[in-house]
Design a protein around this motif. Structure first.
Motif, PDB file in Angstrom:
ATOM      1  N   UNK A 130       0.837  -1.212   0.000  1.00 24.45           N
ATOM      2  CA  UNK A 130       0.000   0.000   0.000  1.00 24.45           C
ATOM      3  C   UNK A 130       0.868   1.257   0.000  1.00 24.45           C
ATOM      4  N   UNK A 131       1.905   1.274   0.849  1.00 26.63           N
ATOM      5  CA  UNK A 131       2.737   2.482   0.895  1.00 26.63           C
ATOM      6  C   UNK A 131       3.505   2.665  -0.412  1.00 26.63           C
ATOM      7  N   UNK A 132       3.686   1.583  -1.152  1.00 19.91           N
ATOM      8  CA  UNK A 132       4.380   1.707  -2.440  1.00 19.91           C
ATOM      9  C   UNK A 132       3.430   2.143  -3.547  1.00 19.91           C
ATOM     10  N   UNK A 133       2.182   2.431  -3.180  1.00 14.62           N
ATOM     11  CA  UNK A 133       1.257   3.002  -4.149  1.00 14.62           C
ATOM     12  C   UNK A 133       0.319   1.993  -4.776  1.00 14.62           C
ATOM     13  N   UNK A 134       0.347   0.732  -4.330  1.00 12.83           N
ATOM     14  CA  UNK A 134      -0.544  -0.259  -4.925  1.00 12.83           C
ATOM     15  C   UNK A 134      -1.947  -0.089  -4.364  1.00 12.83           C
ATOM     16  N   UNK A 135      -2.960  -0.239  -5.215  1.00 13.16           N
ATOM     17  CA  UNK A 135      -4.339  -0.183  -4.743  1.00 13.16           C
ATOM     18  C   UNK A 135      -4.626  -1.452  -3.943  1.00 13.16           C
ATOM     19  N   UNK A 162      -3.076   5.454   2.234  1.00 11.03           N
ATOM     20  CA  UNK A 162      -1.640   5.172   2.339  1.00 11.03           C
ATOM     21  C   UNK A 162      -1.000   5.137   0.955  1.00 11.03           C
ATOM     22  N   UNK A 163      -1.748   4.598  -0.023  1.00  7.70           N
ATOM     23  CA  UNK A 163      -1.176   4.438  -1.356  1.00  7.70           C
ATOM     24  C   UNK A 163      -1.059   5.761  -2.101  1.00  7.70           C
ATOM     25  N   UNK A 220       4.695   8.224   0.513  1.00  5.70           N
ATOM     26  CA  UNK A 220       5.712   8.017   1.542  1.00  5.70           C
ATOM     27  C   UNK A 220       6.474   6.727   1.244  1.00  5.70           C
ATOM     28  N   UNK A 224       8.480  -3.189  -7.744  1.00  6.53           N
ATOM     29  CA  UNK A 224       7.043  -3.287  -7.448  1.00  6.53           C
ATOM     30  C   UNK A 224       6.318  -1.945  -7.492  1.00  6.53           C
ATOM     31  N   UNK A 225       6.868  -0.980  -6.766  1.00  4.71           N
ATOM     32  CA  UNK A 225       6.220   0.333  -6.686  1.00  4.71           C
ATOM     33  C   UNK A 225       6.020   0.975  -8.049  1.00  4.71           C
ATOM     34  N   UNK A 249       3.252  -1.126 -10.240  1.00  9.14           N
ATOM     35  CA  UNK A 249       1.827  -1.004  -9.912  1.00  9.14           C
ATOM     36  C   UNK A 249       1.266   0.371 -10.236  1.00  9.14           C
ATOM     37  N   UNK A 263       9.929   4.596  -5.458  1.00  7.93           N
ATOM     38  CA  UNK A 263       8.745   5.363  -5.857  1.00  7.93           C
ATOM     39  C   UNK A 263       8.965   6.871  -5.664  1.00  7.93           C
TER      40      UNK A 263
END
Lengths: 276, 356
Positions: free
Chosen positions: A176-181, B71-72, B76, B97-98, B101, B153
């Motif tokens: 989630x913090x890496x931007x994934x939904x 959060x997404x 951060x 990954x970041x 996605x 990211x």
């Protein structure tokens, strides 16, 4: 000598215990299995294949497959959802949900079948309404599906809960913090982490769904060629003294069991490796 | 990008994790949240990241309210104590990954992703591990990969939750220095949680000392170490000796001995607690000019850059002192010898006016 330690039993105790265990399994598992195949083939291959090719047998196989085809995916969805809720969230009624998932394990399958008769049967709670609307559940495929669903509910969820609990939620949070939904997190992180657990649950669920007798027996009505599943068909043939045919169909179920066992042990090895 | 929290409250069941807490992290700052477990520091970090939701208050990124951002969407980079690497992906895929996605419209090309990942692997000095799986790496390697993954990211702020907490002492020191150097080059606003005071003192620009969901003190490492605002901060940052005493005419009376206390003004006699750091003692073999506490040496450990000495006074008070190797060579004290201890300085004193 290197394998010896304080906990190692004397040699004769070890051999004694191993012998007892092996003898027990040989007597009560391997021998019956051999018997099934022996009896199935006792009148030769022709009778064996004739029994399997009989329209009623094929109808039973189709019924069993159709049931499993519906029940397994439904349990997969329910099992993942329930295991997810139980292992990743705290909520009121969590204990109750856990007990409910276990309920089918502690209730006799016959009772499970009866529940659906009482609920959907002609004299049952919803019976008159169903008859009025011309919906047929009991003594038909829907009831078989419902009864099978009931007894197989714990299979997937039970497998996944401990795996999910041990994995925690950090990987999902990282995603989630890496931007994934949430959707991508589920498919790219959660599901791959659970794939062997899911497969394991599905294998067990499928075996149980195809082999279920008690609950299905109560609700199916035993209509030959229409509402018979394989286990029920075996019983009918046996009661009619067609033992070679009965064992022929039974041998298919036995083979399913063997395949399940092999698949199960392969998947188990993968789960153990994944937990390293 | 600065981060600000204003009057935030957070409760877990009956436990008040954060109570009316406000804090501002300046742009480009490396700020350490330091406190014992249960002090709310991780909760604060997770609230900033959007991994938990606050009961009351505000979280601001720059001057924008981040409250309704998931959060997404907050941009951060979060690093977990136990790495939280995706176990079924290679190191390369973890870092990518970041970027993978991201929505198709803004996602970098395959080639760009590849070169970005290799660039980050180079930054954390682990280029040769691209094809390995997390379980094949050591703890220190995993945490560096987790850092690289968070940086992939291009986060506006970096949040680290006890990042070195489960590593060996040696690796920990290395990574700590690496983080400091990385921050000096990148100047990315960084908030990091630790319960290790040495780590906070060594790495951070400013330290926030937390206790029971509140902030005790905010300041530079020098500030919080040398000028603690209360006994909690003092105790939490480094070793300290404390004495019950009575202050009279510029002297502290400890167990019947009147000691000179430099820099202590006393208007009228009153009881007090004195807090003295291990390096604020003067130890002599013979009675010095002023008065000194007589003490018996119980244990001497010269192994290290400083010499550690445990002593017990005549009245049974225990003293832990640290002196330099040079002083130690001049003193030549050994176990069970008699010495005299006086005070060079006092870090903090608690005046107990109300107790007779």
């Amino acid at each position: 000598m290197s394998q010896l330690n304080a906990r190692t039993e004397p040699r004769f105790v070890r051999y004694f215990l191993i012998t007892i265990a092996l003898a027990f399994f040989a007597l009560f598992l391997v021998l019956p299995l051999v018997c099934v195949f022996h009896n199935a083939l006792s009148k030769g291959w022709v009778v064996y294949f004739d029994a399997l090719k009989h329209p009623d047998a094929i109808a039973a196989m189709r019924m069993t497959l159709m049931t499993a085809l519906v029940v397994v995916p439904m349990n997969l969805v329910f099992g993942v959802a329930a295991a997810w809720a139980i292992s990743k969230f705290d909520f009121r009624g969590k204990g109750l949900l856990l007990s409910l998932i276990d309920l089918p394990l502690s209730v006799s399958p016959v009772i499970a079948g009866l529940i659906f008769i009482l609920l959907f049967g002609a004299q049952g709670f919803l019976g008159p309404w169903l008859i009025a609307h011309n919906i047929r559940i009991v003594f038909a495929w829907p009831a078989i599906v419902l009864a099978t669903l009931f007894v197989t509910v714990p299979m997937v969820a039970r497998e996944l809960i401990p795996i999910m609990k041990s994995q925690g939620t950090e990987e999902e949070e990282a995603a989630l913090t890496l931007g994934a939904s949430a959707w991508k997190t589920f498919w790219l992180v959660s599901v791959p982490n659970l794939r062997w657990g899911i497969l394991y649950g599905v294998i067990l669920c499928n075996a149980r769904a195809m082999g279920e007798f008690g609950a299905v027996s109560v609700v199916s009505g035993h209509i030959r060629g229409l509402t018979n599943t394989m286990p029920l068909h075996v019983e009918i043939l046996y009661n009619e003294y067609q033992s070679a045919a009965a064992f022929a169909v039974a041998s298919l179920l036995a083979m399913l069991a063997i395949v399940t066992l092999i698949a199960k042990s392969i998947v188990e090895a993968h789960i153990r490796q994944g937990q390293k | 990008m600065s981060i600000e929290v204003k009057n935030i409250y957070k409760k877990f069941g009956n436990f008040q994790a954060l109570e009316n807490l406000s804090l501002k992290v300046e742009t480009g700052e490396l700020l350490a949240l330091l406190g014992p477990s249960g002090s709310g520091k991780t909760t604060l970090l997770r609230l900033v990241a959007g991994l938990d939701f606050l009961d009351q208050g505000q979280v601001l990124f720059g001057d924008k309210d981040a409250q309704d951002k998931k959060a997404s969407e907050r941009g951060v980079g979060f690093v977990f104590q136990h790495y939280a690497l995706f176990r079924h992906m290679t190191v390369f895929d973890n870092i990518a990954f970041g970027m993978n996605v991201q929505p198709r419209k803004v996602r970098p090309s395959r080639h760009e992703i590849h070169s970005k990942v290799m660039e980050l692997l180079k930054l954390v000095q682990l280029e040769w591990l691209a094809d390995r799986y997390p379980w094949q790496l050591s703890g220190g390697q995993r945490q560096r990969i987790a850092l690289a993954r968070a940086l992939a990211v291009r986060p506006r702020v970096l949040l680290l939750d006890e990042p070195f907490g489960s590593l060996d002492a040696q690796v920990r020191k290395e990574l700590r220095m690496w983080l400091r150097r990385f921050h000096d080059e990148s100047h990315i606003t960084t908030l990091f949680v630790t319960h290790d005071q040495e780590e906070a003192l060594e790495v951070a620009d400013r330290i926030v000392v937390m206790n029971q969901g509140r902030i005790e003190q905010v300041g530079t490492p020098e500030d919080v170490y040398h000028s603690p605002v209360n006994a909690f901060v003092l105790n939490f940052l480094g070793n300290v000796n404390f004495f019950h005493c009575r202050l009279e005419e510029g002297k502290a009376i400890i167990g019947g001995t009147a000691l000179d206390v430099p820099g202590l003004d006393v208007d009228k006699p009153h009881p007090a607690k004195l807090y003295v750091r291990p390096n604020q003692f003067k130890i002599t073999r013979y009675a010095p000019k002023g008065s000194a506490l007589k003490a018996l040496v119980e244990y001497v450990n010269p192994a290290g850059t400083i010499v550690k000495i445990n002593m017990k006074t005549e009245t049974g008070e225990r003293i832990y002192a640290e002196i330099s190797q040079d002083e130690y060579k001049n003193l030549k004290i050994v176990k069970l010898e008699q010495v005299y201890v006086s005070l060079k300085d006092v870090t903090y004193s608690e005046h107990l006016h109300n107790i007779p």
